[in-house]
Write an enzyme that holds these catalytic residues in place. Structure first.
Site, PDB file in Angstrom:
ATOM      1  N   ALA A   1      -8.565   7.934   8.275  1.00  0.00           N
ATOM      2  CA  ALA A   1      -8.120   6.541   8.325  1.00  0.00           C
ATOM      3  C   ALA A   1      -7.537   6.187   9.687  1.00  0.00           C
ATOM      4  O   ALA A   1      -7.825   5.137  10.255  1.00  0.00           O
ATOM      5  CB  ALA A   1      -7.063   6.303   7.244  1.00  0.00           C
TER       6      ALA A   1
ATOM      7  N   CYS B   1     -13.536  -5.916  10.466  1.00  0.00           N
ATOM      8  CA  CYS B   1     -14.135  -4.846  11.264  1.00  0.00           C
ATOM      9  C   CYS B   1     -13.153  -3.766  11.689  1.00  0.00           C
ATOM     10  O   CYS B   1     -13.531  -2.615  11.907  1.00  0.00           O
ATOM     11  CB  CYS B   1     -14.790  -5.418  12.524  1.00  0.00           C
ATOM     12  SG  CYS B   1     -15.699  -6.954  12.235  1.00  0.00           S
TER      13      CYS B   1
ATOM     14  N   ASP C   1       0.832  -1.215   0.000  1.00  0.00           N
ATOM     15  CA  ASP C   1       0.000   0.000   0.000  1.00  0.00           C
ATOM     16  C   ASP C   1       0.860   1.256   0.000  1.00  0.00           C
ATOM     17  O   ASP C   1       0.503   2.272   0.589  1.00  0.00           O
ATOM     18  CB  ASP C   1      -0.963   0.000   1.201  1.00  0.00           C
ATOM     19  CG  ASP C   1      -1.994   1.116   1.139  1.00  0.00           C
ATOM     20  OD1 ASP C   1      -2.219   1.660   0.041  1.00  0.00           O
ATOM     21  OD2 ASP C   1      -2.564   1.462   2.187  1.00  0.00           O
TER      22      ASP C   1
END
Ligand code: CA
Length: 733
Positions: free
Chosen positions: A589, A654, A349
């Site tokens: 985030a 989650c 990422d």
């Protein structure tokens, strides 16, 4: 000044206009597959309001009273020529006004200020126009978003700002629309759908406008999309060109500006098979888009691979162009000019979407300047590359890193072999949140210093042994449960927090070394503003907004803005008074995934615009933060085996929204104290049936079995019983 006076007259009628403009979008958005206009459109009429054009933005440095584009000027310096607030008097900076953005979600917007009007966005892509002198509301535009789209947003339902051009305000909407509003009234002028809305695309970035074309990309590479940058006609919303950043899944032409470059350079760098074929490959252009006025080209940053894990994405390997690259294209046609890939074969990422800054640096003989592009992407290296050709000039790491030992003569990272992780977790710096994320970097062209909001957030990477395509869910091929204990031993949270650091680094791009740096106790620090008053402004997620001496890093002033302050600050002047402004809010985030240890309160409507001036004495209202009752809502019922299973499935499904270790920062509900978690039937209806999907909590029955869902509930209740006996460890807000 003349423009300002015109505006002042208009402001008198603002209240009436506000009432007229608060309605929802009434026009139907158009799909953007219509062919581009066949003939050159006649020059649009010049409006007498918000009359911004390319020449005006290009000359932004000569009109520092305004903030005309996301990065302050086309070179995205975020450096203002204003000097009224300086190192001597900054201690007298106080609040001039505040404006409530009425949101409890993340706010990342940099306000645009044109002719005395401030245009600013909030969560869910809502646009607010304010009197920049007083904060009085002029109009609000709500794009009528279906909140279920929130499940597609990897990093909160944020928006980083608008563009203003030729009497219109342009906003990218979280569901993939690009919309043009009348700058004076806030009424919708046109709306274009820029993405396939059946796929998990989002838009959070600010559009840029160049020569009558609105530039916008998108996000979604955590879930599975194919990235691109598009240009739309600013008057009509029709697509002019599009550049795809990764190949077509069948490696065939798209009839787009990228066709030649993909065929020549990119297709062979991808496997013919692999998860990229169904997942799109990633490469989303979700933030940095820069217009290079000298070379008449658009330079943009490209995001990570989808899925992240290259072994899954492109099993035979390859550099996977143009992932994690800086790409330059012709501004008129979108045709490829050059690229520089920061992270070949991205596996972590490591986006290269971070701030790209253009500057003329004295790199030549006898101080001759060379026009360069600079970037400090997630991978931790600071790059200086030639803006005309993309040639690598220099690069050094600006944070400690474990994944590479340096760069070769072409700027290619010298990877550590272990970084290409397998099933054994590898703890690595930087992690997926990056050495630098979306928080804007600034550049002072007088001192030739870049100011990087840097961070140290390690991450354990391991291949997800049960990877499978989850079309609407996170889809990385990385196991987020790697190394997570079902019952974290006492002190785990403090130990994790001790590994997290944030820094404001003044980076000398000529020497490729830090001139000074300030270490923060909070990793997720804020965007940066540089001013000719010798100051650097930066906020932090804990609410401290501070000014530092640009030459030395000495902290000269700070103010508690009582909410997260991660956005890029801005500055402008009206009638000789300099204002410094920052948007605040609790989210993003980091707050979603890694907010452990914050006060366990529920932020409500904490998002604000906070604007300062010398001698300002307004008070920022205390946010409404009710404490959560830390009571488990059910008996601890799960077996050790069930909790172990729940640990894995919680981490995989989650944690990115509700927080690691089941500890929420308060943006979204802390499941440990939720009544729903206490009731098996209610839990099942939410998790498996999607009864709260209108709020963004979509059904997970496509990726979880009923037993796995119940195991997650058992894990959450176990964490509640562990957590109920502990004191919250504090922190703002
Ligand atoms: Ca990403």
């Amino acid at each position: 000044m003349t423009l300002r006076n015109t505006c002042g007259l208009w402001l008198a009628g603002a209240a009436a206009l506000t009432l007229a403009a608060c309605g929802q979008a009434s026009q139907t958005p158009e799909a953007d597959d219509a062919p581009p206009p066949e003939t050159e459109a006649a020059a649009p009429p010049q409006p007498d309001f918000a009359a911004v054009d390319t020449a005006r933005i290009a000359a932004a440095d000569e009109t520092p009273d305004e903030w005309l584009s996301y990065g302050g000027n086309y070179d995205e310096h975020r450096h203002s020529g204003l000097t009224k607030v300086d190192t001597d008097n900054v201690g007298r900076l106080g609040v001039a006004w505040t404006y409530d953005l009425t949101t409890n979600r993340g706010v990342e917007s940099t306000p645009i200020v044109v002719d005395g009007v401030m245009y600013v966005t909030s969560a869910w892509s809502v646009v607010h126009a304010l009197d920049a002198e007083t904060g009085e509301e002029l109009w609000v535009y709500e794009p009528d978003v279906d909140y279920a789209v929130g499940a597609k947003a990897c990093c909160d339902v944020v928006n980083r700002g608008v563009a203003v051009y030729n009497g219109k305000v342009y906003v990218g909407v979280i569901d993939g629309r690009l919309e043009a509003l009348d700058a004076q009234t806030g009424e919708l002028v046109w709306s274009t759908v820029t993405v396939d809305q059946s796929k998990p695309y989002t838009i959070t970035g600010a559009p840029r406008v160049v020569d009558g074309k609105v530039l916008i990309g998108n996000g979604g590479a955590e879930l599975g999309v194919r990235g691109y940058l598009s240009a739309y006609d600013a008057e009509t919303g029709k697509r002019v060109w599009r550049f795809y950043t990764v190949p077509h899944p069948e490696k065939k032409a798209d009839n787009a500006a990228s066709d030649t470059a993909l065929a020549k350079l990119a297709n062979d760098t991808w496997d013919d098979e692999g998860a990229w074929v169904s997942d799109g490959g990633g490469g989303t252009v979700w933030d940095s888009i820069v217009y290079d006025t000298v070379n008449d080209q658009v330079i943009f940053g490209v995001g990570n691979g989808s899925p992240w894990n290259r072994d899954v994405r492109s099993p035979s390997g390859g550099d996977n162009l143009f992932l994690s690259s800086i790409v330059a294209v012709d501004a008129d046609t979108g045709e490829y000019n050059w690229h520089f890939q920061t992270t070949p074969g991205d596996n972590w990422d490591y986006t290269a979407t971070q701030t790209i800054i253009l500057a003329d640096l004295p790199l030549g003989e006898a101080g001759a300047t060379r026009r360069v592009a600079m970037q400090a992407p997630k991978n931790g290296f600071f790059y200086v590359i030639d803006a005309a050709t993309g040639e690598f000039i220099s690069g050094e790491n600006f944070v400690p890193m474990t994944w590479a030992t340096g760069l070769d003569e072409n700027g290619r990272p010298l990877e550590v072999a272990e970084a290409r992780y397998g099933s054994t977790p590898v703890m690595q710096l930087p992690g997926a949140l990056g050495a630098h994320n979306w928080q804007p970097m600034a550049f002072n062209p007088e001192l030739d210093l870049a100011y990087i909001p840097a961070q140290e957030i390690p991450q354990a990477y391991a291949r997800d042994p049960r990877f499978s395509d989850m079309p609407t869910k996170w889809n990385t091929g990385v196991d987020f449960s790697a190394g997570q204990p079902p019952e974290p031993p006492e002190g785990t949270i403090d130990a994790i927090r001790a590994t997290l650091k944030g820094r404001l680094i003044a980076w000398d791009p000529l020497a490729q070394e830090a001139r000074w740096s300030v270490e923060h106790d909070n990793a997720w620090n804020g965007g940066v503003l540089s001013t000719a008053g010798g100051l650097v402004f930066q906020g932090k997620l804990d609410g401290e907004f501070a000014a530092y001496d640009a030459a030395t890093g000495e902290k000269l002033w700070s103010h508690d803005v009582k909410s997260g302050a991660a956005s890029g600050p801005g500055t402008y002047a009206i009638d000789g008074e300099q204002y410094v402004t920052i948007t605040t809010g609790w989210g993003s985030a980091y707050a979603l995934a890694a907010g452990m240890g914050y006060d366990e309160t529920v932020p409500s409507t904490v998002g604000k615009v906070v604007t300062f001036k010398l001698g300002g004495n307004e008070i920022i209202a205390d946010p409404d933060l009710p404490m959560i009752e830390r009571t488990p809502k059910a008996e601890d019922f799960a077996s050790a085996e069930m909790v172990q299973d729940g640990t894995v499935h919680y981490a995989r499904n989650c944690a990115v929204c509700h927080g690691q270790l089941a500890i929420s920062s308060g943006v979204l509900p802390d499941l440990r104290w939720s009544a729903i978690a206490g009731d098996a039937e209610a839990w099942n209806s939410v998790v498996m049936d999607g009864t709260l999907s209108a709020n963004g909590m979509v059904a997970f029955d496509d990726v979880l079995t009923p037993e796995q869902s119940e195991a997650i509930r058992g894990y959450v209740i176990r964490q509640a019983h562990i957590g109920a006996g502990e004191e919250p460890t504090g922190g703002q807000p």
